[in-house]
Design an enzyme around this catalytic site. Structure first.
Site, PDB file in Angstrom:
ATOM      1  N   THR A 182      59.178   6.907 -27.898  1.00 27.87           N
ATOM      2  CA  THR A 182      58.478   5.664 -28.224  1.00 27.87           C
ATOM      3  C   THR A 182      59.415   4.464 -28.099  1.00 27.87           C
ATOM      4  O   THR A 182      60.635   4.596 -28.166  1.00 27.87           O
ATOM      5  CB  THR A 182      57.881   5.721 -29.641  1.00 27.87           C
ATOM      6  OG1 THR A 182      58.921   5.893 -30.599  1.00 27.87           O
ATOM      7  CG2 THR A 182      56.881   6.858 -29.767  1.00 27.87           C
ATOM      8  N   ASP A 183      58.805   3.294 -27.937  1.00 29.11           N
ATOM      9  CA  ASP A 183      59.583   2.068 -27.784  1.00 29.11           C
ATOM     10  C   ASP A 183      59.549   1.246 -29.069  1.00 29.11           C
ATOM     11  O   ASP A 183      59.092   1.716 -30.112  1.00 29.11           O
ATOM     12  CB  ASP A 183      59.089   1.260 -26.576  1.00 29.11           C
ATOM     13  CG  ASP A 183      57.637   0.815 -26.703  1.00 29.11           C
ATOM     14  OD1 ASP A 183      57.082   0.839 -27.830  1.00 29.11           O
ATOM     15  OD2 ASP A 183      57.054   0.427 -25.676  1.00 29.11           O
ATOM     16  N   ALA A 184      60.023   0.016 -29.009  1.00 31.68           N
ATOM     17  CA  ALA A 184      60.104  -0.843 -30.195  1.00 31.68           C
ATOM     18  C   ALA A 184      58.737  -1.146 -30.799  1.00 31.68           C
ATOM     19  O   ALA A 184      58.639  -1.450 -31.989  1.00 31.68           O
ATOM     20  CB  ALA A 184      60.819  -2.150 -29.843  1.00 31.68           C
TER      21      ALA A 184
END
Length: 128
Positions: free
Chosen positions: A14-16
């Site tokens: 997952t990203d930010a």
């Protein structure tokens, strides 16, 4: 009938914003392809033993809805096109019954750095 590969989203994917980073979908597609070939009794390692490499020619993905950490999803893989030199897979990623991404990849085989026709035994596996 599609080949179905099931998986769970890992936190590191997952990203930010807390959603799966777009690049990871191509990893999922590669995992699904590998499992598809393995299920046919022809894993990448067998092709490498024959001196063959599967090379990606192009890839496309349309993202429809996000996946989040811990989501369980399925990649539905179909062989869409098969010729003497190339083959194309399509993918639909489902979370429950909702399509969250649609994609395709086109491949060829390379031996000693040169594109070669797909060997008969590989064609038979892909057609089956």
């Amino acid at each position: 009938m599609p080949f179905i590969y099931r998986r769970r989203v890992q936190f590191y994917e997952t990203d930010a914003q807390g959603i799966v980073h777009h690049s990871n979908y191509f990893r999922y597609f590669e995992e699904a392809r590998g499992e598809f070939l393995r299920s046919k009794g022809f894993p990448y390692s067998k092709m490498r033993d024959m001196g063959l490499e599967v090379v990606l020619l192009n890839a496309y993905c349309e993202y429809k809805k996000p996946l989040f950490y811990d989501d369980v999803f399925e990649v539905h893989l179909n062989l869409e096109e098969l010729s003497r030199f190339t083959f194309t897979f399509s993918y639909i990623v489902f979370k429950e019954d909702i399509a969250v991404a649609k994609a395709n990849t086109k491949h060829c085989m390379v031996k000693n750095g040169k594109i070669v026709s797909i060997p008969k035994e590989v064609l038979e596996v892909l057609k089956d």
